[in-house]
Design an enzyme around this catalytic site. Structure first.
Site, PDB file in Angstrom:
ATOM      1  N   HIS A 211      38.469 -42.145 -20.279  1.00 28.25           N
ATOM      2  CA  HIS A 211      39.268 -41.246 -19.704  1.00 28.25           C
ATOM      3  C   HIS A 211      39.322 -40.891 -18.913  1.00 28.25           C
ATOM      4  O   HIS A 211      37.840 -40.569 -18.264  1.00 28.25           O
ATOM      5  CB  HIS A 211      38.182 -40.442 -20.715  1.00 28.25           C
ATOM      6  CG  HIS A 211      37.568 -39.640 -22.013  1.00 28.25           C
ATOM      7  ND1 HIS A 211      38.609 -39.526 -22.840  1.00 28.25           N
ATOM      8  CD2 HIS A 211      37.325 -41.214 -23.135  1.00 28.25           C
ATOM      9  CE1 HIS A 211      38.630 -39.615 -24.129  1.00 28.25           C
ATOM     10  NE2 HIS A 211      37.110 -40.525 -24.693  1.00 28.25           N
TER      11      HIS A 211
ATOM     12  N   GLU B 201      39.949 -38.336 -17.452  1.00 29.79           N
ATOM     13  CA  GLU B 201      40.274 -37.227 -16.780  1.00 29.79           C
ATOM     14  C   GLU B 201      38.422 -36.250 -16.978  1.00 29.79           C
ATOM     15  O   GLU B 201      38.322 -34.893 -16.238  1.00 29.79           O
ATOM     16  CB  GLU B 201      41.096 -35.809 -18.210  1.00 29.79           C
ATOM     17  CG  GLU B 201      40.052 -36.353 -19.654  1.00 29.79           C
ATOM     18  CD  GLU B 201      40.293 -37.625 -20.516  1.00 29.79           C
ATOM     19  OE1 GLU B 201      40.076 -37.170 -21.961  1.00 29.79           O
ATOM     20  OE2 GLU B 201      41.128 -38.126 -20.149  1.00 29.79           O
TER      21      GLU B 201
ATOM     22  N   CYS C  57      42.585 -44.049 -24.751  1.00 31.38           N
ATOM     23  CA  CYS C  57      41.122 -43.658 -25.571  1.00 31.38           C
ATOM     24  C   CYS C  57      41.961 -44.324 -26.951  1.00 31.38           C
ATOM     25  O   CYS C  57      42.499 -45.495 -27.422  1.00 31.38           O
ATOM     26  CB  CYS C  57      40.138 -43.230 -25.570  1.00 31.38           C
ATOM     27  SG  CYS C  57      38.908 -43.700 -26.727  1.00 31.38           S
TER      28      CYS C  57
ATOM     29  N   SER D 260      32.020  -7.605 -20.244  1.00 26.63           N
ATOM     30  CA  SER D 260      30.635  -8.052 -19.714  1.00 26.63           C
ATOM     31  C   SER D 260      29.888  -7.884 -18.330  1.00 26.63           C
ATOM     32  O   SER D 260      28.782  -7.787 -18.501  1.00 26.63           O
ATOM     33  CB  SER D 260      30.442  -9.590 -20.999  1.00 26.63           C
ATOM     34  OG  SER D 260      31.071 -10.060 -19.563  1.00 26.63           O
ATOM     35  N   GLY D 261      30.781  -8.136 -17.643  1.00 29.19           N
ATOM     36  CA  GLY D 261      30.467  -7.750 -16.314  1.00 29.19           C
ATOM     37  C   GLY D 261      30.635  -9.784 -16.049  1.00 29.19           C
ATOM     38  O   GLY D 261      30.216 -10.487 -14.669  1.00 29.19           O
ATOM     39  N   GLY D 262      30.843 -10.333 -16.472  1.00 27.24           N
ATOM     40  CA  GLY D 262      30.944 -12.122 -16.405  1.00 27.24           C
ATOM     41  C   GLY D 262      31.636 -12.553 -15.622  1.00 27.24           C
ATOM     42  O   GLY D 262      33.311 -11.667 -15.923  1.00 27.24           O
ATOM     43  N   VAL D 263      32.469 -13.930 -15.087  1.00 28.39           N
ATOM     44  CA  VAL D 263      33.097 -13.876 -14.142  1.00 28.39           C
ATOM     45  C   VAL D 263      34.361 -13.456 -14.938  1.00 28.39           C
ATOM     46  O   VAL D 263      35.720 -13.310 -15.059  1.00 28.39           O
ATOM     47  CB  VAL D 263      33.363 -15.871 -13.925  1.00 28.39           C
ATOM     48  CG1 VAL D 263      34.701 -15.650 -13.042  1.00 28.39           C
ATOM     49  CG2 VAL D 263      32.400 -15.493 -13.530  1.00 28.39           C
ATOM     50  N   ASP D 264      34.711 -14.115 -16.516  1.00 26.04           N
ATOM     51  CA  ASP D 264      35.882 -14.044 -17.430  1.00 26.04           C
ATOM     52  C   ASP D 264      36.502 -13.056 -17.584  1.00 26.04           C
ATOM     53  O   ASP D 264      37.223 -12.545 -17.581  1.00 26.04           O
ATOM     54  CB  ASP D 264      35.253 -14.959 -18.988  1.00 26.04           C
ATOM     55  CG  ASP D 264      34.953 -16.354 -18.337  1.00 26.04           C
ATOM     56  OD1 ASP D 264      34.659 -17.057 -17.592  1.00 26.04           O
ATOM     57  OD2 ASP D 264      33.970 -16.265 -19.141  1.00 26.04           O
ATOM     58  N   SER D 265      35.397 -11.448 -18.184  1.00 27.90           N
ATOM     59  CA  SER D 265      35.808 -10.800 -18.767  1.00 27.90           C
ATOM     60  C   SER D 265      36.486  -9.747 -17.264  1.00 27.90           C
ATOM     61  O   SER D 265      37.140  -9.121 -17.357  1.00 27.90           O
ATOM     62  CB  SER D 265      35.315  -9.600 -19.221  1.00 27.90           C
ATOM     63  OG  SER D 265      34.015  -9.851 -18.451  1.00 27.90           O
ATOM     64  N   SER D 266      35.723  -9.927 -15.768  1.00 28.39           N
ATOM     65  CA  SER D 266      36.037  -9.088 -15.075  1.00 28.39           C
ATOM     66  C   SER D 266      37.382 -10.032 -14.536  1.00 28.39           C
ATOM     67  O   SER D 266      38.708  -9.057 -13.752  1.00 28.39           O
ATOM     68  CB  SER D 266      35.324 -10.144 -13.362  1.00 28.39           C
ATOM     69  OG  SER D 266      33.228  -9.252 -14.090  1.00 28.39           O
TER      70      SER D 266
END
Length: 505
Positions: free
Chosen positions: A164, A166, A77, A217-223
């Site tokens: 793009h 990607e 681009c 937090s209990g979400g995927v990331d913090s877990s």
């Protein structure tokens, strides 16, 4: 290890380029557009897109050595227009700007494009186009609106694309990037296993014997961050779950119980009154996010004083959070502040540990599997760090949060009951700041409107609305109106990202 260096000119998709290349098992590194780089092991260069025009007064321009390294170069681009400008071509504003899908037509057989992209769809996003090719370059492909959709200079080993490759909307984008890696003769040695080992080593080296607070937090990331830290530093991890009063129904109980099963010690801190007090009367979403970010840090600072030698705060920041919040590598546009990025105070007392900062959500899920997390964690839908505060449009009150929690729980229940949870990226309710007239029990009502948002995505950078079966829509609407006091109308959000964002605020 062979690597591809991506020069960032500010595109929202820059990290997506790196992610696609890593998927093809080659290490990719992003650097600012004007950086000096260590040329060791560099086998190819990519020039990203940009919100800038090459004719802007302060248009980002890389240093000349980029084109003198003797390795293949791919411009995407803005990168294509930059290459054309650099070598004497002509660029002009397009008569018809091109955003979204376009069909591509091959003019020459080429190693990069290959034959199989002919008449496939690509994703365009540009307002300028090449009017005249520089000397030594030739056209490889075109679209109806772009006479030069793919160009090359074989002698200089330069290729460029107007679209793009990607993004998932470009049908043969992965093939194009794979072909570029073949042109670069890149060894396919990078893997999530390597990333995990390197991250554990970096965490150990950075923290030594000191304790680390980890926001959970209990979400995927913090877990995933918590388990990664636990593997790296063991009992020096202090996991903290803060109830900010902005959680989904029964979320606090679920998180504490889940981490007990993982063997990670988690401290529970109820700060809901503090958060709600600070958010009182706040309407602007940017202000909400920053207040929430600052309040989290205040709570963690108070907890840290109870322990000795806590210098570090770990959190599950992902790249989509970063790229929307702040310009990190190049001059990318700020979309909105995420509470754990743009919402953090400048005088932060902690040193941050963010091992997932350069990853996308689906990559984090792969890492979670490597770390042995249960499927129930890995497959959870994303939930925003600022919680329901950004799904209550307007000022945030306990009553509004209670209405939204009940509506949101119904959305999730119906999505799960109909086998759609794992087929969708995110499903949630939004409480709108308007009331509409209705009739309930032969009486006139003037009550709240709930919007339902269900989307499908691969990485969260782009998304499309999910075509829910009418019966499911009907059940969600009926249940919310009948079971949630104060709601008499339900609407369905059918906008994609871009131009909309996934969350309303």
């Amino acid at each position: 290890m062979d690597k591809i260096v991506i020069f960032d000119f500010g595109s929202q998709y820059t990290q997506l380029i790196a992610r696609r290349i890593r998927e093809l098992n080659v290490y990719a590194e992003i650097v600012p557009y004007n950086a000096d780089i260590d040329k060791k092991d560099v086998v190819g260069i990519v020039l990203s897109g940009s919100p800038s025009s090459i004719y802007d007064k302060d248009a980002p321009i890389p240093k000349d050595y980029v084109f003198d390294m003797g390795v293949p170069v791919l411009g995407i681009c803005y990168g294509m227009q930059l290459i054309s400008h650099k070598f004497g071509g002509s660029i002009e504003p397009a008569e018809k700007k091109e955003y979204g899908r376009a069909k591509i037509y091959i003019d020459k057989i080429d190693k990069l494009a290959g034959e199989n992209i002919n008449e496939s769809y690509v994703w365009m996003s540009h307002g300028d186009r090449i009017n005249k090719l520089p000397e030594g370059f030739e056209r490889v492909a075109h679209t109806k609106n772009s006479p030069f959709a793919v160009i090359r200079n074989k002698k200089k080993k330069i290729w460029a694309l107007q679209f793009h490759p990607e993004v998932v909307h470009t049908q043969k984008g992965r093939d194009i990037l794979n072909n570029f890696l073949d042109i670069c003769r890149a060894e396919r040695e990078w893997s999530m296993e390597n990333f995990m080992k390197q991250s554990i080593k970096e965490i150990k080296d950075k923290t030594g014997s000191k304790k680390v607070l980890c926001a959970i937090s209990g979400g995927v990331d913090s877990s995933v961050v918590a388990v990664l830290l636990h593997k790296a530093i063991g009992d020096n991890l202090i996991g903290v779950f803060v109830n900010n009063g902005l959680l989904r129904q029964n979320e606090a109980e679920y998180v504490i119980e889940s981490f007990k099963k993982l063997g990670v010690n988690v401290r529970y801190e109820n700060a809901s009154e503090l958060f709600l007090d600070r958010l009182k009367g706040i309407i602007d979403p940017e202000e909400k996010r920053k207040i929430i970010g600052h309040t989290f840090i205040d709570v963690f600072g108070k907890i840290a004083k109870e322990y000795e030698e806590i210098e570090f705060l770990a959190q599950g920041t992902l790249y989509p959070d970063v790229i929307e919040s702040v310009s990190v590598k190049g001059p990318s546009a700020v979309i909105k502040s995420h509470h754990n990025v743009g919402g953090l105070p400048k005088d932060l007392k902690f040193k941050l540990i963010e091992p997932l900062r350069e990853l996308f959500k689906d990559e984090v899920r792969v890492l979670g599997k490597k770390l042995g997390l249960d499927e129930s964690f890995i497959k959870r839908h994303p939930f925003p760090g600022p919680g329901l505060a950004i799904r209550v449009i307007g000022d945030v009150t306990k009553d509004k949060l209670n209405v939204l929690r009940k509506a949101d729980e119904i959305v999730i229940q119906e999505i799960e009951k109909n086998g759609l949870y794992d087929k969708t990226w995110q499903a949630f309710a939004v409480l709108l700041p308007i009331s509409t007239v209705g009739v309930m029990g032969d009486k006139r009502t003037y009550s709240n409107v709930v919007a339902v948002r269900v989307i499908e995505s691969v990485d969260g950078m782009t998304a499309d609305w999910y075509k829910l079966p009418y019966e499911v829509m009907n059940n969600i609407s009926n249940r919310i109106i009948n079971e949630v006091d104060g709601v008499n109308r339900v609407v369905y959000d059918i906008s994609s990202k871009p131009p909309a964002t996934i969350e309303w605020e």
